[in-house]
Design an enzyme around this catalytic site. Structure first.
Site, PDB file in Angstrom:
ATOM      1  N   TYR A 142       0.833  -1.197   0.000  1.00  0.00           N
ATOM      2  CA  TYR A 142       0.000   0.000   0.000  1.00  0.00           C
ATOM      3  C   TYR A 142       0.877   1.260   0.000  1.00  0.00           C
ATOM      4  CZ  TYR A 142      -3.429  -3.345   1.931  1.00  0.00           C
ATOM      5  OH  TYR A 142      -4.238  -4.436   2.165  1.00  0.00           O
TER       6      TYR A 142
ATOM      7  N   HIS B 295       1.044 -11.619   2.268  1.00  0.00           N
ATOM      8  CA  HIS B 295       0.025 -10.852   1.568  1.00  0.00           C
ATOM      9  C   HIS B 295      -0.431 -11.547   0.281  1.00  0.00           C
ATOM     10  CE1 HIS B 295      -1.266  -6.463   0.452  1.00  0.00           C
ATOM     11  NE2 HIS B 295      -2.274  -7.317   0.441  1.00  0.00           N
TER      12      HIS B 295
END
Length: 363
Positions: A51, A119
Site C-alpha cells: 500500500y 500478503h
C-alpha cells in the site's frame, strides 16, 4: 497476552493512505486521521508494504510529537504485510521476507510489529507461503514480530494453508485476513470459520466491508493508479441500483453495509475466537462517519474502547436498528440477485501462480 484479547473489534485500514484508493496520499492527511482516530479510541492499524506509501506516512504520523506525547507504542496494535510488492510482482523468498520486515520496522519507526501477514497468498505457490511463514515464525522468536498470519481473498486456500502450517510447524497461525467476504454482497467467510478454528487460528480480520468501495453511492474508488476494482460491470450496475434503493428508504448503502459487516463479525466472535472488521479510512470526515455507524451496532461491553462506552446504543435502539437493517438488507440482496455471493476471480485466468507472473498475451 493472546491475540483475541488485544485485537479490537474495529481496525483502521492503511490502504486509504495508498495510491490505489486515494489521489495524492500525503503526510498531513495521515497525521490528521491518525490523531483523530486515536482520540476516538481506535487503537489498531493494518497496512502493507504494497500500500505504498502507507507505511512511510503512518510511520511519520506515529512518530510525530502530537502522537508520541500522548500515546506509547504499547497502546496501539500495528499490523503490516510482506510478499506482495506491486500489482504484478511478488517475492516470498526468505531473504526478501526478512528484508521486507526490517524495512517495515524502519518505515513505521517501531521496534516490533504486532502482526505480520503474508500478503495475497493465492498468487504464489503454496510451498513458498509455507516457507515464508517459517521465516516469520523465526523472526517472532527473535522479537521482531509478535504474531504471524496470512491474508488473501480465496478462503479455500487460506484454510488449506492454515492446516499445512499447523502440520509442518507443530504450531498454528495466529491470525488470517480475508477481504470482501463478510459483506452485504458476499457472506461466504462466515461458513468457513469452523475450519479456521480446527486449524488453530484464533483471529480473523474481515477487511473491505464495502467490498473495496463497491457498496456505496459513489461507486468504486479510483486513485492515482486508475480503476483497479475487480467487480464486473453487471455487479457495478446492480450495486448502484441497490444504493438508489437504500437512499430512497432514507439510509445510505455504505452505512448499511458497514453495520452489517461489524454486527456479523461480532456475532461470530467468542472469548477465544475474535472476528474483527478493518475499515478503510482516508479522511477525518470518513473516520467520524464510520465510527458513528459502528456505534450503532457495537456492544457497550467493549470497554477498552472509550468511544463505545461513551456512545453505545441502548438495547431498544439496537433492536430497532437491527430490524430496519434486516429489511433493507433483504431488499439489497433481492436487487443484487445472481450477483449476491459472487466471488471475484483471484488471481484470475490472467495470472500464472507457478511463475508468479501475468500470463503472456497470445496476441
Amino acid at each position: 497476552m493472546s491475540l483475541p484479547l488485544i485485537l479490537p473489534p474495529i481496525i483502521l485500514g492503511g490502504a486509504g493512505f495508498s495510491h490505489q484508493v486515494y489521489r495524492n496520499p500525503n503526510a498531513a492527511q495521515a497525521l490528521q486521521v491518525l490523531k483523530r482516530a486515536l482520540e476516538l479510541g481506535l487503537r489498531a492499524i493494518d497496512t502493507s508494504a504494497y500500500y505504498h506509501p502507507s507505511e512511510i506516512l503512518l510511520g511519520e504520523a506515529l512518530s510525530h510529537p502530537d502522537i508520541t506525547n500522548l500515546y506509547t507504542r504499547d497502546q496501539y496494535v500495528l499490523m503490516t504485510k510482506v510478499g506482495r510488492i506491486a500489482a504484478d510482482k511478488f517475492d516470498y523468498s526468505p531473504t526478501w521476507v526478512r528484508s521486507s520486515v526490517f524495512r517495515s520496522l524502519q518505515r513505521l519507526r517501531t521496534d516490533y510489529l504486532d502482526v505480520v501477514f503474508c500478503h495475497d497468498v493465492e498468487f504464489v505457490p503454496e510451498d513458498e507461503v509455507i516457507e515464508a511463514v517459517g521465516v516469520l515464525f523465526q523472526m517472532a522468536g527473535e522479537g521482531h514480530i509478535r504474531h504471524v498470519g496470512i491474508s488473501g481473498y480465496r478462503t479455500d486456500i487460506l484454510m488449506r494453508l492454515a492446516h499445512r502450517v499447523r502440520e509442518e510447524f507443530s504450531r498454528p497461525l495466529d491470525i488470517a485476513q480475508n477481504w470482501a467476504q463478510l459483506t452485504l454482497q458476499n457472506d461466504g467467510l462466515a461458513e468457513d470459520l469452523d475450519e479456521f478454528k480446527k486449524a488453530g487460528v484464533s483471529c480473523i480480520c474481515s477487511s473491505s466491508p464495502l467490498a473495496i468501495g463497491l457498496l456505496r453511492t459513489n461507486g468504486v474508488p479510483v486513485g492515482d493508479l486508475g480503476d483497479f476494482h475487480p467487480a464486473p460491470q453487471g455487479l457495478r450496475i446492480a450495486s448502484k441500483l441497490a444504493a438508489d434503493y437504500v437512499a430512497a428508504k432514507g439510509d445510505d448503502l455504505a452505512a448499511l453495509a458497514l453495520r452489517y459487516s461489524i454486527r456479523r463479525a461480532q456475532s461470530l466472535s467468542s472469548p477465544d475466537f475474535r472476528v474483527t472488521t478493518i475499515m478503510g479510512i482516508t479522511t477525518i470526515a470518513e473516520l467520524e462517519d464510520n465510527l458513528a455507524t459502528a456505534r450503532q451496532v457495537l456492544p457497550v461491553t467493549e470497554s477498552q474502547w472509550r468511544w463505545v462506552a461513551e456512545a453505545g446504543p441502548s438495547t431498544d435502539a439496537v433492536s430497532s436498528q437491527v430490524k430496519k437493517d434486516e429489511e433493507l438488507s433483504a431488499g439489497v440482496k433481492d436487487i443484487l440477485g445472481p450477483w449476491y455471493g459472487y466471488c471475484f476471480p483471484s488471481p484470475g485466468d490472467g495470472w500464472d501462480v507457478a511463475t508468479k507472473m501475468p500470463v503472456p498475451s497470445r496476441i
